[in-house]
Scaffold this motif. Sequence first.
Motif: not given
Length: 389
Positions: A20-27
């Motif tokens: 979830a954190i990586v997805a948020c950061t990537t977005s």
Amino acid sequence: MSNFFLTLYNDRLFQIVLSAIVACTTSITAIPVIIKISRLKNLMADPGERSSHITKTPTLGGVAIFASTLVSYFLWENPDEGQLIHLSISALVILFFLGVKDDILILSPKKKMIGQIGASALIVIFADLRIENLFGIFGIHEIPYLISLPLTVFIFIALINAINLIDGIDGLAGGIGMISGGMFGLWFYLNGHYALACLASSVAGSLVGFLRFNYSKTSKIFMGDTGSLIVGFLLTMFALKFIQLNIEYRFNPNASFSAPILAIVVLIVPIFDTLRVFIIRLKDKKSPFVGDRNHLHHILIDSGMSHFQASVILWTFTLISTILFLTISKTTDNTTSLYILFSLFAVYMWISHILKKNIANRKEEALKNDSEATDNQNKIPSQKELATS
């Protein structure tokens, strides 16, 4: 120390949270690039008659949602992945290109529908994700195979387009997707379905990053059809899998007998809003597929609320409804729960009607005041007339 990090790395909860954190950061990282390209190439939406915006805005936020969801999901090896997720990702790729073409070049409704049916049928037929049982609603349990196939494809199409229909103001579709993805992800994790939990947390995280820009005043972006198709498809897949996994409620104490009702309630805003606007359009003898400003989120905006306030109200409605039905699910059968849901929909219709009526009354009053002011102005003699007299 190395053992600690190895243990942490292999911990399922850690993997799901980090996804979830990586997805948020990537977005968050990808969206500014997409905004810059959209402005350079003029890939932006012009404000229309039904639009709640007044400036041209990039519409390719769905590209970031798609990329960040898949990047963060594929960080880990998920042994329980199975055919469903493999085929779901294939379907997502189909919907991604469908959405991008529609956001940039405009796609005919017929071609869009064919693409959605194809993507949905892919996992309904080959992954055997179907509505197989109604859990005793109106006394119905097992559903014949040949009925369950078209019924499930219809549910996919209906919910995908329901998510698209609520994507009319900032934050609503993204927020509902974030909340629903988080809820389904939590249930999947608690019941040992880690691949599904990882995918659900990834899409929820990507939507958190998207919302940061969807509410921005200087770097605003919409998710577009690309985003609504992807989010709608994944939420529908999660809801149907949630129902399918709970079919063993008669034998498994951890399974939920109220799974179909709970799946509806988690997606209550898009379902209620779509039903409501279709009923109103049919009552007014209009095509149910012709857009208007009868959606509740438009009514809240026209009542004087900001986009954020309107979205928060509908997010809160989702959370309160879910808590309510989780509370009564242990003591209420599914048919009774469905009647309660119908009653809640009637209240939803009534509140929408009252708000719409108040807006019409205010507009009528404003027109009346403007007319009176114009009449009074005409009655005041000009300086030339006074001099002549």
